[in-house]
Design a protein around this motif. Structure first.
Motif, short mmCIF file in Angstrom:
data_model
loop_
_atom_site.label_atom_id
_atom_site.label_comp_id
_atom_site.label_asym_id
_atom_site.label_seq_id
_atom_site.Cartn_x
_atom_site.Cartn_y
_atom_site.Cartn_z
N LYS A 13 1.36 7.01 -6.62
CA LYS A 13 0.27 7.96 -6.82
C LYS A 13 0.77 9.39 -6.58
O LYS A 13 0.44 10.30 -7.34
N MET A 14 1.56 9.58 -5.55
CA MET A 14 2.10 10.90 -5.22
C MET A 14 3.06 11.39 -6.29
O MET A 14 3.12 12.57 -6.58
N MET A 15 3.82 10.47 -6.89
CA MET A 15 4.76 10.84 -7.93
C MET A 15 4.02 11.33 -9.17
O MET A 15 4.46 12.25 -9.85
N LYS A 16 2.86 10.72 -9.47
CA LYS A 16 2.06 11.13 -10.62
C LYS A 16 1.48 12.52 -10.40
O LYS A 16 1.38 13.31 -11.33
N ILE A 17 1.08 12.79 -9.15
CA ILE A 17 0.48 14.09 -8.82
C ILE A 17 1.55 15.18 -8.86
O ILE A 17 1.33 16.26 -9.38
N GLY A 18 2.72 14.87 -8.29
CA GLY A 18 3.78 15.87 -8.15
C GLY A 18 4.58 16.00 -9.37
O GLY A 18 4.84 16.85 -10.07
N LYS A 30 0.83 -1.21 0.00
CA LYS A 30 0.00 0.00 0.00
C LYS A 30 0.87 1.26 0.00
O LYS A 30 0.54 2.24 -0.66
N ALA A 31 1.97 1.24 0.72
CA ALA A 31 2.87 2.39 0.76
C ALA A 31 3.50 2.63 -0.61
O ALA A 31 3.62 3.78 -1.06
N LYS A 32 3.86 1.56 -1.29
CA LYS A 32 4.44 1.67 -2.63
C LYS A 32 3.42 2.26 -3.60
O LYS A 32 3.74 3.12 -4.41
N LYS A 33 2.18 1.81 -3.49
CA LYS A 33 1.10 2.31 -4.34
C LYS A 33 0.88 3.80 -4.09
O LYS A 33 0.69 4.58 -5.02
N MET A 34 0.93 4.19 -2.81
CA MET A 34 0.74 5.59 -2.44
C MET A 34 1.88 6.45 -2.99
O MET A 34 1.64 7.55 -3.49
N ARG A 35 3.11 5.95 -2.91
CA ARG A 35 4.26 6.70 -3.45
C ARG A 35 4.11 6.92 -4.95
O ARG A 35 4.38 8.01 -5.46
#
Length: 135
Positions: free
Chosen positions: A130-135, A123-128
């Protein structure tokens, strides 16, 4: 993780079946089947983080109890010189029975913890990502 979970699901079902002639199968069969069910679900890609945590905490609480109980693991180590707990399948003394149960709980805790950590990392990897796509 799939092979790990399949192996432990099968082992836990076998452990539950071996409890049939135990003095307290109504306690141990559900405990082992609980672990088997969540390993089987994990093997199919279904993880339930809260239920792993519940199982870990419940088994840890029971393990601590078995460790410090009058005829528990501490008594086995201190008063009985950690005598062989695998010599005969029929536990003739309470400290052997409690020590075996303690180690059964220990195995369950390790397996549930491995799944808990695995899903947390996933889940943490998925969140990272997702954050990379946003940022």
């Amino acid at each position: 993780m799939k092979i790990f979970n399949v192996v432990f699901a099968v082992l836990f079902v076998l452990f539950a079946a071996l409890q049939w002639n135990d003095p307290d199968p109504y306690i141990w069969m559900p405990i082992y089947l609980y672990a088997a069910i969540f390993c089987a679900l994990a093997a199919t890609g279904k993880y339930y983080k809260g239920w792993y945590l519940f199982g870990i905490v419940a088994c840890l609480g029971y393990a601590v109890y078995l460790f410090f109980e009058k005829d528990g693991v501490l008594s086995w180590m201190r008063d009985h010189q950690a005598e062989n707990i695998a010599g005969a399948m029929k536990a003739s003394t309470p400290w052997i029975e409690d020590t075996r149960e303690f180690f059964g709980l220990f195995i369950i805790i390790i397996v549930l913890l491995a799944n808990y950590v695995h899903i947390s990392q996933k889940k943490a990897k998925k969140m990272r990502k997702k954050m990379m796509k946003i940022g």
